[in-house]
Design a protein around this motif. Structure first.
Motif, mmCIF file in Angstrom:
data_model
loop_
_atom_site.group_PDB
_atom_site.id
_atom_site.type_symbol
_atom_site.label_atom_id
_atom_site.label_comp_id
_atom_site.label_asym_id
_atom_site.label_seq_id
_atom_site.Cartn_x
_atom_site.Cartn_y
_atom_site.Cartn_z
ATOM 1 N N ILE A 96 0.849 -1.199 0.000
ATOM 2 C CA ILE A 96 0.000 0.000 0.000
ATOM 3 C C ILE A 96 0.881 1.244 0.000
ATOM 4 C CG2 ILE A 96 -0.237 0.298 2.506
ATOM 5 C CD1 ILE A 96 -3.019 0.717 -0.118
ATOM 6 N N LEU A 97 2.041 1.136 0.639
ATOM 7 C CA LEU A 97 2.994 2.244 0.622
ATOM 8 C C LEU A 97 3.592 2.421 -0.772
ATOM 9 C CD1 LEU A 97 4.654 4.398 2.099
ATOM 10 C CD2 LEU A 97 6.279 2.595 2.726
ATOM 11 N N SER A 98 3.917 1.307 -1.416
ATOM 12 C CA SER A 98 4.554 1.397 -2.733
ATOM 13 C C SER A 98 3.595 1.934 -3.791
ATOM 14 C CB SER A 98 5.102 0.030 -3.162
ATOM 15 O OG SER A 98 4.070 -0.914 -3.328
ATOM 16 N N VAL A 99 2.318 1.529 -3.747
ATOM 17 C CA VAL A 99 1.376 2.062 -4.738
ATOM 18 C C VAL A 99 1.103 3.543 -4.463
ATOM 19 C CG1 VAL A 99 0.294 -0.178 -5.183
ATOM 20 C CG2 VAL A 99 -0.671 1.327 -3.432
ATOM 21 N N ALA A 100 1.158 3.946 -3.185
ATOM 22 C CA ALA A 100 0.995 5.369 -2.871
ATOM 23 C C ALA A 100 2.162 6.173 -3.431
ATOM 24 C CB ALA A 100 0.902 5.558 -1.356
ATOM 25 N N ILE A 101 3.368 5.611 -3.300
ATOM 26 C CA ILE A 101 4.550 6.279 -3.846
ATOM 27 C C ILE A 101 4.441 6.399 -5.361
ATOM 28 C CG2 ILE A 101 7.044 6.015 -4.250
ATOM 29 C CD1 ILE A 101 7.207 4.759 -1.456
#
Length: 240
Positions: free
Chosen positions: A50-55
């Protein structure tokens, strides 16, 4: 959206085959119950992705991946040394479980996979997919792909655990963590090095550790035999 989920599952699943995450999953499956390991992996994967897709989709920012990778490498090496140190003892005694093994299993697995996956190639692949695709579909698909890949490693760990004694499992786990930590450090220090080169270098640390443990065991056995021989000679002398 369905197509994006399928694409993310396929890319992440293939990327995880043979990756250090599978080795970690196998190692944890030797020490903990499979559903605890799978639950920790799922929670960590969902959080990291979820952090990587937000980035990739919202921020376009970058994490301090090098610092995170070094911290992860040191952590894995420390865990490996800790596990091996607490298992060195009398071969006839059941080894005492390491403090690492008796810690809250879910949180041990969760924290280890969070460290391992932050800055890993899977995270970058997920971020890249999210730049041009539905972020929710990428998150769901990438999480499923990684969990399925690591579930295969958990199954292998379960099969091995049924046929190995506790001491062998402990030493194997310690050596695997040394390998994972060294591989992470090599990939961080020399990212231009190929996978084969990195694996070759990483294998030297558990090999040296295994040789050192074998030498210590052989030395201890020799000392015990010498003491037993001396005691036996003393008893014979007292009888005469």
């Amino acid at each position: 959206m369905i197509a994006t989920i399928g694409l993310a599952i396929g890319i992440v699943f293939l990327a995880e085959l043979g990756d250090k995450s599978q080795l970690m999953a196998l190692t944890f499956a030797l020490r903990y119950r499979w559903w605890v390991v799978l639950g920790g992996i799922t929670a960590a994967t969902a959080s990291v992705h979820i952090l990587s897709v937000a980035i990739g989709h919202f921020l376009g920012a970058a994490l301090p991946t090098t610092a995170i990778a070094w911290f992860a490498a040191v952590t894995f090496l420390a865990v490996g040394v800790w596990t091996l140190r607490e298992l060195v003892g009398d071969d006839e005694e059941e080894p005492a479980p390491s403090r690492f093994a008796t810690a809250a299993p879910f949180f041990v697995v969760l924290s280890a996979f969070l460290l391992a996956e932050l800055g890993d190639r899977t995270m970058f692949a997920t971020a890249a997919l999210a730049t041009d695709n539905n972020w929710a579909a990428v998150w769901l698909g990438s999480t499923i792909g990684m969990v399925v890949a690591d579930a295969l490693a958990i199954a292998a760990g379960i099969l091995l655990g049924k046929h190995l004694p506790e001491r062998a499992i402990g030493f194997g786990s310690g050596l695997l963590f040394l390998f994972i930590g060294t591989l992470t450090a090599v990939n961080t220090a020399t990212p231009e090095a190929g996978l084969v080169t990195a694996i070759g270098i990483a294998l030297t640390v558990p090999a040296v550790a295994g040789a050192a443990l074998w030498w210590l065991r052989t030395r201890r056995i020799s000392e015990e035999m010498a003491v037993n021989s001396t005691d036996e000679g003393r008893r014979v002398g007292e009888q005469h």
